[in-house]
Design a protein around this motif. Structure first.
Motif, short mmCIF file in Angstrom:
data_model
loop_
_atom_site.label_atom_id
_atom_site.label_comp_id
_atom_site.label_asym_id
_atom_site.label_seq_id
_atom_site.Cartn_x
_atom_site.Cartn_y
_atom_site.Cartn_z
N ASN A 2 -2.30 2.99 -4.98
CA ASN A 2 -1.09 2.74 -5.76
C ASN A 2 -0.92 3.54 -7.03
O ASN A 2 0.22 3.85 -7.41
N GLU A 31 0.81 -1.21 0.00
CA GLU A 31 0.00 0.00 0.00
C GLU A 31 0.85 1.27 0.00
O GLU A 31 0.36 2.35 -0.34
N THR A 77 3.75 3.72 -4.61
CA THR A 77 2.92 4.53 -5.50
C THR A 77 3.61 4.71 -6.84
O THR A 77 4.84 4.80 -6.93
N PHE A 121 0.80 -4.64 -10.24
CA PHE A 121 0.42 -4.53 -8.82
C PHE A 121 -0.46 -5.70 -8.39
O PHE A 121 -0.32 -6.23 -7.28
#
Length: 713
Positions: free
Chosen positions: A171, A127, A130, A149
């Motif tokens: 993300n 989490e 990014t 992801f």
């Protein structure tokens, strides 16, 4: 619509096969074809032209290359920090990342720095990771990053449904100035999420993709009744000033000083009283809603991301509108020459320490002097991998128009890092480049894969990203100074009106042409070097300049540039400024020089001949193509050549000049033409009466101007 139904294979729309984001992207690119063609004809692009002229859909394999070698590489670092014993190749294979290129072997010092940096990743959660695309277009990068992801979450034990919610919430982030592109990205990500979580559309979650807003109808005075501090007033003013031109700046927008968003948000949260509703209060609520949108986007523009991936828009500085041009010059001085270079700086700003950023851009930044400061700034980071694509990397762009390179950098300074470079420029189609790259991943002994220490780039003048250069050549640059110590480069003459001042020598009375005038004199006509076709040693002497007229005030315009008169008629070396092939260097005496023929003054005959020998060699051709792989060759690049002077070759240079002069003078367009070579071996008693009467006496010069001879009265 008929073409959409009949010409596109139905299978291309099958979401179970993947590729639906590609069909969306291609359709949107060709949707912009007509407005792009109209915009290309303009001298400068208007704000409304920017989306169309900068839209270029990224090939699928390049997207996978960038994402796997940035996001995928970061996750491999995380796993290694957790003491995962698998090699990076084994991990990549486990995730089926076929475009992942493993790093090369590093020395002990670099390896220790990498291990030290990875220690910070032991507590990283998915989490926390990014990824941002600062010019997302139709969302191609974001959709593939979604797939990656999803793989990572599943490997950590998440269900597809839960993973989907996290990816959308935490993300993925994207920005664009094109509303339609934003809508396509939003749709593509929503449909991707819906594929793995059937309840997604009812969850109230929205993808973190944004159309950069532009509001010209807001001012700080609109909120003066709500503002309680000078800081609030100052921050709101800065935000509104920036977003006044949001559709020009896009995600280039950033704020050098911090903004207190909590303070501004307190203004937005102020609710009108129950009995205070009015037209004014309703209008204020609408303006607060706009300000909220600006704050939301601004906060995301100010944050750091783990990974940045993008195909930035391309636009030369000359095509930028005044608003964008001023902003780029002010905030992105190293990348101001082109919009893609400004985004290289901006994406780097987006990425946090030890993160990665990957891009596909034009390859001009690797070599040209206008991007030298940009290259220097990028050396603060580590160039991990580069797929140097060259021409035809984009299927729909033919010819030599766009030369591209894709690359991955790490936001960590590893000076001695040995990067991996795939030289794909000799593969002449998008499919062949992809196949060659995949072959290099499987077999890293192919002859187009290079590994080099990025510290070597600084050892070459101008610091080009010349990854293929041998160690011996790098050593030569260190050992020898440039030839600038032996020559004096001079700027050429700009007439402001070539048709008025420049003529072919046959167009004027040749008796008025001074071929070797004295210094500081300005005869009526003088020989002019003006470039020309490929020709070494001597030749291309066809033009003259009305020099006296150039110094007559009533004859010239303000655009004239006469250059340094002290360098007129000096012994010099020159060549053609523009050439699509190898450059060719020539000796000149008694000439002035135009902008199409750069000039290196060198009055020492011995040194001049030695330099000509170097410059006309295959070695020089190789070095010049290295430090300046374009069709233009300014003198500044030539003077960077290492001065490997060898006087023993001068006799061969002198002989070459003599042969080239004789060859040039064998034909009628030379002012030193005497006799055609086919006639030179005919005995005098067999020459025609016409030849004696017309050619040798020049009596027919008015009727046959190509036979004018120097010195014949």
């Amino acid at each position: 619509m008929q073409h959409l139904i009949n010409d596109i294979d139905e299978a291309d729309f099958d979401v179970t096969r993947g590729g639906q984001v590609e069909i969306i992207g291609w359709l949107y690119q060709y949707y912009n074809t007509e407005p792009k063609e109209v915009a290309f004809k303009k001298r400068k692009y208007a704000e409304t032209d920017i989306p169309a002229v900068t839209q270029l859909f990224t090939p699928d394999w390049i997207v996978k290359y960038m994402v796997e070698n940035s996001l995928g590489r970061y996750w491999i670092n995380v796993l290694h920090a957790r003491n995962d014993s698998r090699s990076e190749v084994e991990i990549a294979q486990a995730y089926h990342w076929q475009y992942y290129m493993p790093k090369s072997q590093q020395n002990e010092q670099v390896s220790l720095k990498i291990i030290e940096a990875q220690k910070e990743l032991t507590e990283v959660k998915l989490e926390d990771i990014t990824l941002v695309d600062a010019a997302m277009g139709s969302g191609h990068v974001l959709v593939y990053a979604f797939d990656v992801f999803l793989q990572l979450y599943e490997s950590e034990g998440y269900s597809k449904r839960d993973a989907t919610e996290n990816i959308i919430q935490y993300n993925l982030y994207g920005f664009d100035i094109d509303t339609r592109a934003f809508q396509l990205s939003y749709f593509a990500l929503s449909m991707k999420a819906r594929e793995y979580n059937r309840r997604f559309l009812t969850l109230g979650l929205s993808p973190n993709v944004f159309d950069i807003p532009e509001y010209t109808d807001l001012s700080v005075q609109d909120f003066e009744d709500l503002i309680t501090t000078d800081q609030q007033s100052s921050d709101i003013t800065r935000l509104l000033n920036a977003f006044h031109d949001g559709n020009s700046y896009g995600s280039l927008m950033h704020f050098t000083d911090p903004i207190d968003f909590l303070e501004i948000e307190s203004i937005i949260d102020t609710k009108p009283g129950e009995h205070q509703l009015s037209f004014e209060s309703i209008e204020l609520e609408e303006k607060k809603h706009k300000l909220k949108e600006i704050i939301t986007v601004s906060k995301l523009l100010c944050r750091k991301y783990t990974v940045g991936v993008m195909n930035p828009p391309y636009m030369g500085s000359g095509k930028m509108n005044d608003v964008l041009s001023k902003y780029v010059k002010r905030h992105f001085t190293a990348g101001k020459a082109d919009l893609f270079a400004a985004f290289m700086e901006r994406l780097r700003m987006f990425v946090s320490a030890n993160g990665y950023y990957a891009m596909i851009t034009q390859h001009a930044w690797m070599f040209l002097s206008s991007f030298e400061k940009l290259r220097q700034s990028l050396t603060q980071d580590t160039l991990i991998n580069m797929a140097h694509l060259g021409t035809r990397a984009f299927e729909e762009i033919g010819g030599e128009v766009v030369q591209s390179t894709a690359f991955v950098l790490k936001k960590q300074n590893l000076t001695e890092y040995v990067g991996t470079y795939e030289r794909l420029i000799d593969f002449n189609s998008q499919d062949r480049k992809e196949a060659a790259y995949l072959a290099a991943v499987r077999d890293q002994t192919v002859d187009y894969l290079y590994r080099t220490n990025q510290a070597n780039f600084k050892k070459i003048p101008g610091s080009p990203i010349a990854y293929w250069v041998s160690e011996r050549l790098v050593a030569a640059f260190q050992k020898y100074s440039g030839i600038s110590e032996s020559v004096t480069p001079k700027a050429g003459i700009v007439t402001g009106n070539d048709s008025k001042f420049i003529k072919q020598w046959t167009e004027v009375n040749y008796h008025e042409i001074e071929r070797a005038p004295e210094d500081n004199t300005f005869p009526k006509y003088v020989p002019l070097a003006k470039g020309g076709s490929f020709r070494k040693w001597y030749g291309n002497n066809s033009y003259i300049l009305a020099l006296k007229k150039m110094y007559t005030p009533d004859e010239v315009t303000n655009s004239v540039r006469r250059g340094d008169s002290a360098s007129y008629f000096k012994e010099a070396i020159s060549w053609s400024y523009v050439t699509s092939g190898s450059p060719s260097f020539r000796e000149y005496k008694g000439f002035v020089f135009g902008t199409a023929a750069p000039e290196l003054v060198c009055e020492d005959r011995k040194i001049r001949f030695a330099l000509l020998g170097i410059l006309n060699s295959k070695v020089a051709n190789y070095i010049l193509s290295l430090i300046n792989p374009t069709i233009n060759l300014p003198s500044g690049y030539v003077t960077l050549m290492p001065s490997i002077i060898n006087f023993s070759t001068n006799k061969y240079v002198e002989s070459s000049i003599s042969i080239a002069r004789r060859d040039w003078n064998n034909f009628e367009d030379s002012w030193d033409f005497k006799v055609h070579p086919l006639l030179s071996h005919i005995a005098d008693d067999n020459l025609s009466i016409w030849y004696y009467s017309v050619v040798l006496t020049n009596r027919g010069a008015k009727n046959v101007p190509i036979f004018r001879l120097w010195g014949v009265k």
